[in-house]
Design a protein around this motif. Structure first.
Motif, short mmCIF file in Angstrom:
data_model
loop_
_atom_site.label_atom_id
_atom_site.label_comp_id
_atom_site.label_asym_id
_atom_site.label_seq_id
_atom_site.Cartn_x
_atom_site.Cartn_y
_atom_site.Cartn_z
N ASN A 189 -20.73 14.12 13.49
CA ASN A 189 -20.58 14.38 12.30
C ASN A 189 -20.01 13.90 11.46
N ARG A 190 -21.50 13.74 10.26
CA ARG A 190 -21.11 13.15 8.86
C ARG A 190 -19.97 13.06 8.24
N ARG A 191 -19.42 13.55 7.82
CA ARG A 191 -18.07 14.32 7.58
C ARG A 191 -16.60 13.26 8.10
N THR A 192 -16.84 12.42 9.38
CA THR A 192 -15.81 12.63 10.44
C THR A 192 -15.10 10.91 9.69
N PHE A 193 -16.06 10.14 9.06
CA PHE A 193 -15.97 8.85 9.22
C PHE A 193 -16.17 7.90 7.76
N ARG A 194 -15.15 7.59 7.18
CA ARG A 194 -15.59 7.00 6.35
C ARG A 194 -14.85 5.28 6.27
N PHE A 195 -15.06 4.26 5.07
CA PHE A 195 -15.26 3.00 5.27
C PHE A 195 -14.38 2.17 4.37
N SER A 196 -13.40 1.72 4.33
CA SER A 196 -12.89 1.08 3.34
C SER A 196 -12.76 -0.76 3.50
N PRO A 197 -13.07 -1.29 1.95
CA PRO A 197 -13.40 -3.29 2.53
C PRO A 197 -11.43 -3.40 2.64
N ARG A 198 -10.25 -2.88 1.93
CA ARG A 198 -9.04 -3.07 1.65
C ARG A 198 -8.13 -1.62 2.12
N THR A 199 -7.38 -1.39 3.30
CA THR A 199 -6.83 -0.60 3.33
C THR A 199 -5.08 -1.37 3.47
N GLU A 200 -4.56 -1.13 3.10
CA GLU A 200 -2.95 -1.47 3.48
C GLU A 200 -2.62 -0.97 4.73
N TYR A 201 -1.73 -2.15 5.36
CA TYR A 201 -1.74 -1.80 6.86
C TYR A 201 0.65 -1.59 6.65
N TRP A 202 0.28 -0.22 6.25
CA TRP A 202 1.25 0.18 5.73
C TRP A 202 3.05 0.10 6.81
N ARG A 203 2.24 -0.42 7.66
CA ARG A 203 4.26 -0.40 8.86
C ARG A 203 4.86 -1.76 8.33
N ARG A 204 3.82 -2.56 7.64
CA ARG A 204 4.71 -3.58 6.95
C ARG A 204 5.09 -3.76 5.45
N ILE A 205 5.09 -2.54 4.77
CA ILE A 205 5.12 -2.48 3.73
C ILE A 205 7.30 -2.82 3.87
N LEU A 206 7.46 -4.48 3.00
CA LEU A 206 8.29 -3.68 2.72
C LEU A 206 9.87 -3.03 1.69
N TRP A 207 10.42 -2.75 1.53
CA TRP A 207 11.02 -1.17 0.94
C TRP A 207 12.35 -2.05 0.51
N GLU A 208 12.32 -1.21 -0.86
CA GLU A 208 14.56 -1.34 -0.99
C GLU A 208 14.69 -0.41 -1.40
N THR A 209 15.86 -0.16 -0.90
CA THR A 209 16.75 1.68 -0.93
C THR A 209 17.59 1.33 -1.90
N ASP A 210 17.77 2.27 -3.16
CA ASP A 210 19.53 2.35 -3.74
C ASP A 210 20.15 2.70 -3.07
N ARG A 211 21.41 2.52 -3.30
CA ARG A 211 22.19 2.60 -1.74
C ARG A 211 22.71 3.97 -2.72
N GLN A 212 22.76 4.56 -3.54
CA GLN A 212 23.26 5.65 -4.15
C GLN A 212 22.44 6.49 -4.19
N THR A 213 21.44 6.32 -4.34
CA THR A 213 20.57 7.79 -4.94
C THR A 213 19.36 8.14 -3.57
N GLY A 214 19.10 7.10 -2.63
CA GLY A 214 18.26 6.79 -1.65
C GLY A 214 17.18 6.70 -2.30
N ARG A 215 16.58 6.44 -3.49
CA ARG A 215 15.22 6.60 -3.09
C ARG A 215 14.97 5.17 -3.54
#
Length: 392
Positions: A189-215
């Motif tokens: 199925n040629r519609r199934t696969f696409r290829f990227s030279p660089r995709t971010e591994y999002w499980r290792r993103i470091l997040w900052e959270t505003d304690r008051q707004t939760g943003r």
């Protein structure tokens, strides 16, 4: 205090992340779930298997995939405190500060809780719609991006199968080692696969959270890797989730991350169609007249199912993305006349009680379709791909 079950439960759901922090410590939020080790069975040292819904859907619902225990927010309190529902309600009243409330205060809390539940439902629908759009964009973005897709960086976009990009050649080498060379899959199925030279591994993103707004905002990005983006499509052929396999930048192997595969979007009820079988038509177009029913081979991962697409070209071949995904795919199996019978390519998962339970649940759902189900497990290694490579 009688007649306040609805108030206590709603209040716990409103503050379910706080409840989890207190009763199920050490967890992290993954895909709207609080994922942690079980504080009752003390299964530390194992992969966290207790999962509590904290965002979207039925907030407060939980299940431990290792022990099999499950329930709602009240049951979670009772389970963690090793008490009954009456004890859980007493704890909930104290947690919510209800003991000092008048009848009028409790009625106001009931009204507020009802309004919050309705607002959560509206917000969940908006977020779901946005996530489905982002899942399709993560799969099909054709060119460089000035901004992240949702929160995932794909700075160079993705290229389709056949564009012969460097990222595709790298992925082809990986697939070849995994016993599924793409140019040897006759009905891919040629519609199934696409290829990227660089995709971010999002499980290792470091997040900052505003304690008051939760943003939240991105404090530091995750690492970037070449990646295979695989479409997970529902009954209508709509991409509802993007399955991403992260690759090592210098050799045809998985990236040095655990896990090296992530899914973004709504994966349940959707599948990765690797091969279309003899008809040559994707499953969402195969309900037309003249399409003969044929076999389906379904496995948990792409590398489990993929080698069959090379060896058995007359079969339609799917990957569910997970055992839960195979269970969710049963509705497709039951609805599609183009599927005559099913071979369930099973990973061995020896010694993994959680996986064994998930397998049993998936098999039960497939058998409930009324179609013939054949289970085949590799006798070498952990999956069919290990067997194909002769790993001892």
């Amino acid at each position: 205090m009688k007649g306040d079950l609805d108030i206590v439960k709603a209040g716990l759901v409103d503050r379910i992340e706080e409840v989890c922090s207190q009763l199920v410590p050490g967890g992290r939020i993954e895909g709207g779930l609080w994922v942690a080790n079980n504080p009752v069975t003390r299964d530390h040292g194992h992969t966290p298997a207790l999962k509590v819904r904290v965002r979207r859907g039925d907030a407060g619902a939980w299940r431990c995939w290792r022990s099999g225990d499950k329930g709602d927010a009240i049951d979670l309190v009772a389970y963690c405190l090793k008490t009954d529902r009456a004890g859980a309600l007493a704890w909930g009243r104290d947690f919510l500060g209800m003991k000092a409330m008048s009848r009028e205060d409790r009625e106001r809390l009931r009204t507020v809780s009802r309004e919050r539940a309705q607002e959560r439902s509206r917000e969940d629908e908006k977020k779901r719609a946005r996530k489905l759009i982002d899942a399709d964009r993560l799969f099909s973005t054709p060119g460089p991006n000035d901004r992240d897709i949702a929160y995932v960086g794909v700075p160079d976009g993705t290229a389709k199968l056949g564009d012969q990009t460097a990222a595709e050649r790298h992925a082809r080498a990986y697939f070849a080692i995994r016993a599924m060379p793409l140019d040897q899959i006759p009905n891919i199925n040629r519609r199934t696969f696409r290829f990227s030279p660089r995709t971010e591994y999002w499980r290792r993103i470091l997040w900052e959270t505003d304690r008051q707004t939760g943003r939240r905002w991105k404090e530091a990005p995750g690492p970037f890797y070449p990646a295979i983006h695989s479409a997970m499509r529902n009954r209508l052929g709509i991409v509802t989730a993007c399955h991403v396999t992260f690759l090592d930048p210098s050799r045809p192997a998985k990236a040095p991350e655990t896990p090296a595969k992530l899914m973004f979007g709504e994966a349940l009820g959707a599948v990765i169609e690797i091969a279309t079988g003899a008809s040559g038509l994707p499953f969402w177009m195969a309900d037309r007249d003249g399409v003969k029913p044929g076999p389906l081979i379904i496995g948990e991962g792409i590398e489990t199912a993929g080698p069959f697409a090379v060896e058995i070209p007359e079969a339609r071949v799917w990957a569910g993305g997970s055992l839960a995904g195979i269970r969710g795919a049963a509705s497709l199996v039951g609805a599609l006349d183009c599927i005559e019978w099913v071979l369930f390519a099973r990973d061995n998962n020896e010694g993994n009680a959680q996986a064994q339970k998930q397998f049993a649940a998936a098999l039960e759902e497939l058998e409930a379709t009324g179609k013939r189900i054949v289970v085949k497990a590799s006798h070498v290694g952990d999956d069919f791909n290990d067997l194909a490579q002769g790993e001892e």
